[in-house]
Scaffold this motif. Sequence first.
Motif, PDB file in Angstrom:
ATOM      1  N   SER A  19     -66.144   8.711 -47.795  1.00  0.00           N
ATOM      2  CA  SER A  19     -65.830  10.137 -47.718  1.00  0.00           C
ATOM      3  C   SER A  19     -65.546  10.742 -49.093  1.00  0.00           C
ATOM      4  O   SER A  19     -65.784  11.915 -49.316  1.00  0.00           O
ATOM      5  CB  SER A  19     -64.636  10.373 -46.793  1.00  0.00           C
ATOM      6  N   GLU A  20     -65.040   9.937 -50.020  1.00  0.00           N
ATOM      7  CA  GLU A  20     -64.745  10.456 -51.348  1.00  0.00           C
ATOM      8  C   GLU A  20     -65.958  10.423 -52.274  1.00  0.00           C
ATOM      9  O   GLU A  20     -65.911  10.941 -53.370  1.00  0.00           O
ATOM     10  CB  GLU A  20     -63.585   9.680 -51.961  1.00  0.00           C
ATOM     11  N   LYS A  21     -67.043   9.803 -51.849  1.00  0.00           N
ATOM     12  CA  LYS A  21     -68.247   9.765 -52.676  1.00  0.00           C
ATOM     13  C   LYS A  21     -68.996  11.086 -52.642  1.00  0.00           C
ATOM     14  O   LYS A  21     -69.928  11.286 -53.390  1.00  0.00           O
ATOM     15  CB  LYS A  21     -69.166   8.627 -52.229  1.00  0.00           C
ATOM     16  N   ASP A  22     -68.604  11.988 -51.768  1.00  0.00           N
ATOM     17  CA  ASP A  22     -69.252  13.286 -51.673  1.00  0.00           C
ATOM     18  C   ASP A  22     -68.596  14.298 -52.613  1.00  0.00           C
ATOM     19  O   ASP A  22     -68.471  15.468 -52.281  1.00  0.00           O
ATOM     20  CB  ASP A  22     -69.192  13.792 -50.226  1.00  0.00           C
ATOM     21  N   ALA A  23     -68.195  13.842 -53.769  1.00  0.00           N
ATOM     22  CA  ALA A  23     -67.532  14.715 -54.735  1.00  0.00           C
ATOM     23  C   ALA A  23     -68.529  15.700 -55.335  1.00  0.00           C
ATOM     24  O   ALA A  23     -69.724  15.422 -55.427  1.00  0.00           O
ATOM     25  CB  ALA A  23     -66.900  13.885 -55.842  1.00  0.00           C
ATOM     26  N   THR A  24     -68.016  16.816 -55.753  1.00  0.00           N
ATOM     27  CA  THR A  24     -68.842  17.806 -56.435  1.00  0.00           C
ATOM     28  C   THR A  24     -68.409  17.901 -57.896  1.00  0.00           C
ATOM     29  O   THR A  24     -67.262  17.624 -58.232  1.00  0.00           O
ATOM     30  CB  THR A  24     -68.729  19.197 -55.776  1.00  0.00           C
ATOM     31  N   ILE A  25     -69.336  18.274 -58.732  1.00  0.00           N
ATOM     32  CA  ILE A  25     -69.042  18.436 -60.155  1.00  0.00           C
ATOM     33  C   ILE A  25     -68.405  19.807 -60.351  1.00  0.00           C
ATOM     34  O   ILE A  25     -68.996  20.828 -60.009  1.00  0.00           O
ATOM     35  CB  ILE A  25     -70.317  18.291 -61.001  1.00  0.00           C
ATOM     36  N   LEU A  26     -67.204  19.802 -60.903  1.00  0.00           N
ATOM     37  CA  LEU A  26     -66.494  21.050 -61.154  1.00  0.00           C
ATOM     38  C   LEU A  26     -66.779  21.594 -62.549  1.00  0.00           C
ATOM     39  O   LEU A  26     -66.778  22.804 -62.760  1.00  0.00           O
ATOM     40  CB  LEU A  26     -64.983  20.836 -60.998  1.00  0.00           C
ATOM     41  N   LYS A  27     -67.005  20.687 -63.492  1.00  0.00           N
ATOM     42  CA  LYS A  27     -67.231  21.091 -64.879  1.00  0.00           C
ATOM     43  C   LYS A  27     -68.159  20.071 -65.524  1.00  0.00           C
ATOM     44  O   LYS A  27     -68.016  18.866 -65.309  1.00  0.00           O
ATOM     45  CB  LYS A  27     -65.893  21.125 -65.614  1.00  0.00           C
ATOM     46  N   TYR A  28     -69.133  20.538 -66.291  1.00  0.00           N
ATOM     47  CA  TYR A  28     -70.032  19.646 -67.019  1.00  0.00           C
ATOM     48  C   TYR A  28     -70.453  20.319 -68.316  1.00  0.00           C
ATOM     49  O   TYR A  28     -70.955  21.434 -68.312  1.00  0.00           O
ATOM     50  CB  TYR A  28     -71.273  19.316 -66.179  1.00  0.00           C
ATOM     51  N   VAL A  29     -70.239  19.616 -69.431  1.00  0.00           N
ATOM     52  CA  VAL A  29     -70.634  20.108 -70.748  1.00  0.00           C
ATOM     53  C   VAL A  29     -71.340  18.965 -71.465  1.00  0.00           C
ATOM     54  O   VAL A  29     -70.862  17.832 -71.441  1.00  0.00           O
ATOM     55  CB  VAL A  29     -69.404  20.555 -71.579  1.00  0.00           C
ATOM     56  N   ASN A  30     -72.479  19.253 -72.085  1.00  0.00           N
ATOM     57  CA  ASN A  30     -73.213  18.234 -72.823  1.00  0.00           C
ATOM     58  C   ASN A  30     -73.914  18.910 -73.998  1.00  0.00           C
ATOM     59  O   ASN A  30     -74.820  19.706 -73.802  1.00  0.00           O
ATOM     60  CB  ASN A  30     -74.233  17.539 -71.921  1.00  0.00           C
ATOM     61  N   GLU A  31     -73.481  18.584 -75.209  1.00  0.00           N
ATOM     62  CA  GLU A  31     -74.049  19.219 -76.394  1.00  0.00           C
ATOM     63  C   GLU A  31     -74.416  18.155 -77.424  1.00  0.00           C
ATOM     64  O   GLU A  31     -73.561  17.381 -77.855  1.00  0.00           O
ATOM     65  CB  GLU A  31     -73.048  20.194 -77.007  1.00  0.00           C
ATOM     66  N   LEU A  32     -75.689  18.099 -77.795  1.00  0.00           N
ATOM     67  CA  LEU A  32     -76.177  17.205 -78.848  1.00  0.00           C
ATOM     68  C   LEU A  32     -76.646  18.093 -80.001  1.00  0.00           C
ATOM     69  O   LEU A  32     -77.504  18.955 -79.825  1.00  0.00           O
ATOM     70  CB  LEU A  32     -77.330  16.339 -78.347  1.00  0.00           C
ATOM     71  N   ARG A  33     -76.065  17.867 -81.166  1.00  0.00           N
ATOM     72  CA  ARG A  33     -76.407  18.678 -82.323  1.00  0.00           C
ATOM     73  C   ARG A  33     -77.460  17.985 -83.199  1.00  0.00           C
ATOM     74  O   ARG A  33     -77.715  16.796 -83.042  1.00  0.00           O
ATOM     75  CB  ARG A  33     -75.129  18.978 -83.110  1.00  0.00           C
ATOM     76  N   GLU A  34     -78.058  18.729 -84.110  1.00  0.00           N
ATOM     77  CA  GLU A  34     -79.121  18.203 -84.969  1.00  0.00           C
ATOM     78  C   GLU A  34     -78.661  17.024 -85.826  1.00  0.00           C
ATOM     79  O   GLU A  34     -79.442  16.143 -86.139  1.00  0.00           O
ATOM     80  CB  GLU A  34     -79.662  19.306 -85.878  1.00  0.00           C
ATOM     81  N   ASP A  35     -77.390  17.007 -86.203  1.00  0.00           N
ATOM     82  CA  ASP A  35     -76.884  15.907 -87.030  1.00  0.00           C
ATOM     83  C   ASP A  35     -76.539  14.667 -86.193  1.00  0.00           C
ATOM     84  O   ASP A  35     -75.929  13.725 -86.688  1.00  0.00           O
ATOM     85  CB  ASP A  35     -75.672  16.357 -87.842  1.00  0.00           C
ATOM     86  N   GLN A  36     -76.928  14.673 -84.903  1.00  0.00           N
ATOM     87  CA  GLN A  36     -76.704  13.591 -83.945  1.00  0.00           C
ATOM     88  C   GLN A  36     -75.250  13.441 -83.518  1.00  0.00           C
ATOM     89  O   GLN A  36     -74.878  12.462 -82.883  1.00  0.00           O
ATOM     90  CB  GLN A  36     -77.237  12.248 -84.451  1.00  0.00           C
ATOM     91  N   SER A  37     -74.399  14.406 -83.853  1.00  0.00           N
ATOM     92  CA  SER A  37     -73.057  14.419 -83.294  1.00  0.00           C
ATOM     93  C   SER A  37     -73.159  15.033 -81.902  1.00  0.00           C
ATOM     94  O   SER A  37     -74.126  15.730 -81.585  1.00  0.00           O
ATOM     95  CB  SER A  37     -72.101  15.217 -84.178  1.00  0.00           C
ATOM     96  N   TYR A  38     -72.199  14.740 -81.058  1.00  0.00           N
ATOM     97  CA  TYR A  38     -72.271  15.248 -79.690  1.00  0.00           C
ATOM     98  C   TYR A  38     -70.887  15.415 -79.086  1.00  0.00           C
ATOM     99  O   TYR A  38     -69.899  14.857 -79.567  1.00  0.00           O
ATOM    100  CB  TYR A  38     -73.096  14.303 -78.811  1.00  0.00           C
ATOM    101  N   ASP A  39     -70.846  16.174 -78.025  1.00  0.00           N
ATOM    102  CA  ASP A  39     -69.665  16.340 -77.179  1.00  0.00           C
ATOM    103  C   ASP A  39     -70.150  16.371 -75.742  1.00  0.00           C
ATOM    104  O   ASP A  39     -71.150  17.028 -75.449  1.00  0.00           O
ATOM    105  CB  ASP A  39     -68.941  17.666 -77.463  1.00  0.00           C
ATOM    106  N   PHE A  40     -69.479  15.655 -74.866  1.00  0.00           N
ATOM    107  CA  PHE A  40     -69.763  15.825 -73.456  1.00  0.00           C
ATOM    108  C   PHE A  40     -68.495  15.624 -72.657  1.00  0.00           C
ATOM    109  O   PHE A  40     -67.548  14.956 -73.088  1.00  0.00           O
ATOM    110  CB  PHE A  40     -70.901  14.923 -72.960  1.00  0.00           C
ATOM    111  N   SER A  41     -68.450  16.256 -71.505  1.00  0.00           N
ATOM    112  CA  SER A  41     -67.316  16.096 -70.603  1.00  0.00           C
ATOM    113  C   SER A  41     -67.755  16.482 -69.204  1.00  0.00           C
ATOM    114  O   SER A  41     -68.721  17.217 -69.012  1.00  0.00           O
ATOM    115  CB  SER A  41     -66.141  16.972 -71.047  1.00  0.00           C
ATOM    116  N   PHE A  42     -67.045  15.924 -68.233  1.00  0.00           N
ATOM    117  CA  PHE A  42     -67.252  16.354 -66.859  1.00  0.00           C
ATOM    118  C   PHE A  42     -65.973  16.138 -66.075  1.00  0.00           C
ATOM    119  O   PHE A  42     -65.093  15.381 -66.480  1.00  0.00           O
ATOM    120  CB  PHE A  42     -68.439  15.631 -66.194  1.00  0.00           C
ATOM    121  N   GLU A  43     -65.888  16.840 -64.967  1.00  0.00           N
ATOM    122  CA  GLU A  43     -64.754  16.717 -64.050  1.00  0.00           C
ATOM    123  C   GLU A  43     -65.301  16.877 -62.644  1.00  0.00           C
ATOM    124  O   GLU A  43     -66.155  17.731 -62.398  1.00  0.00           O
ATOM    125  CB  GLU A  43     -63.729  17.807 -64.347  1.00  0.00           C
TER     126      GLU A  43
END
Length: 113
Positions: A19-43
């Motif tokens: 029953s808990e596997k039916d979770a929904t994504i509340l927040k998702y961020v994914n950023e890859l920059r040209e210098d190969q640095s990145y940030d990602f997060s989800f909730e």
Amino acid sequence: MKLLIVLCLAAAALARPQSEKDATILKYVNELREDQSYDFSFETSNGIAREESGLSYPGLERETGSYTTSGSHEFTHPDGTVTYLSFISDQDGYRPESDAIPTFNGRVDIQDA
């Protein structure tokens, strides 16, 4: 090694009643920059949260340099307790910090067979 630890944490977070596997994504961020640095997060709606950032430090020659990542994982167990883990990974290795990680007290008892 880092990938193995991340996959183990993801497997632990996903090993919940159906029953808990039916979770929904509340927040998702994914950023890859040209210098190969990145940030990602989800909730997700079932209490899983993850964030990570990476910075590339190029070397003098191609295929040299280093990469530093840092981030955290958080998930809620079925009994309501929350596990939090933060980490840094760089040229010195993977260094997690969490109250959930057992600590070594410096003593090993070895008994003769």
